[in-house]
Design an enzyme around this catalytic site. Sequence first.
Site, PDB file in Angstrom:
ATOM      1  N   PRO A 120       0.775  -1.255   0.000  1.00  0.00           N
ATOM      2  CA  PRO A 120       0.000   0.000   0.000  1.00  0.00           C
ATOM      3  C   PRO A 120       0.803   1.300   0.000  1.00  0.00           C
ATOM      4  CG  PRO A 120       0.013  -0.942   2.179  1.00  0.00           C
ATOM      5  CD  PRO A 120       0.727  -1.923   1.289  1.00  0.00           C
ATOM      6  N   CYS A 121       1.483   1.580  -1.101  1.00  0.00           N
ATOM      7  CA  CYS A 121       2.231   2.835  -1.214  1.00  0.00           C
ATOM      8  C   CYS A 121       1.302   4.049  -1.222  1.00  0.00           C
ATOM      9  CB  CYS A 121       3.120   2.816  -2.449  1.00  0.00           C
ATOM     10  SG  CYS A 121       2.248   2.490  -3.988  1.00  0.00           S
ATOM     11  N   HIS A 122       0.017   3.825  -1.548  1.00  0.00           N
ATOM     12  CA  HIS A 122      -0.943   4.936  -1.555  1.00  0.00           C
ATOM     13  C   HIS A 122      -1.197   5.478  -0.148  1.00  0.00           C
ATOM     14  CE1 HIS A 122      -3.366   1.278  -0.952  1.00  0.00           C
ATOM     15  NE2 HIS A 122      -4.203   2.055  -0.280  1.00  0.00           N
TER      16      HIS A 122
END
Length: 157
Positions: A120-122
């Site tokens: 989950p880089c977001h």
Amino acid sequence: MTQIVFFKSPLGITKIVGDVNGISEISVSDEGEVSVSIPKELEPAVIQLQDYFEGKRTHFNLKLNPKGTEFQQRVWQELLNIPFGKTLSYLELSKKLGDVKAIRAVAAANGKNPLWIVVPCHRVIGTDGSLTGYAGGLGRKKWLLEHENPTNQQSLF
């Protein structure tokens, strides 16, 4: 043998690449053709991502096999520790990795994450809370964060 599948998601055409060793890439684009069939190695990823988009899943259980440097792998591994519905700043992420001065390198590794949503880089934002940089575009980042942490409408009655 590397397999590829394309399916429609709320954010565009999602592409999944992988093989028996795991999923190596998940990305999204505005165009592309949806696959007619799903390779069996990629079925769990398609099902889990569809569940995520339908609000039925907050955690992924997939065999991952991203390609990257040792440093990038460390950053991506740390991203997996950010809980669903939460965010972390690039500075906080750098601290967790043990080097506050590595913030630019951490941000660059975050931007090279090949496993959209699942890693989950977001969930990484600016120190001031701003939505900074996202390979899928800031509109998609905003959608994902709102999807994971919807604001409840207050009832008028």
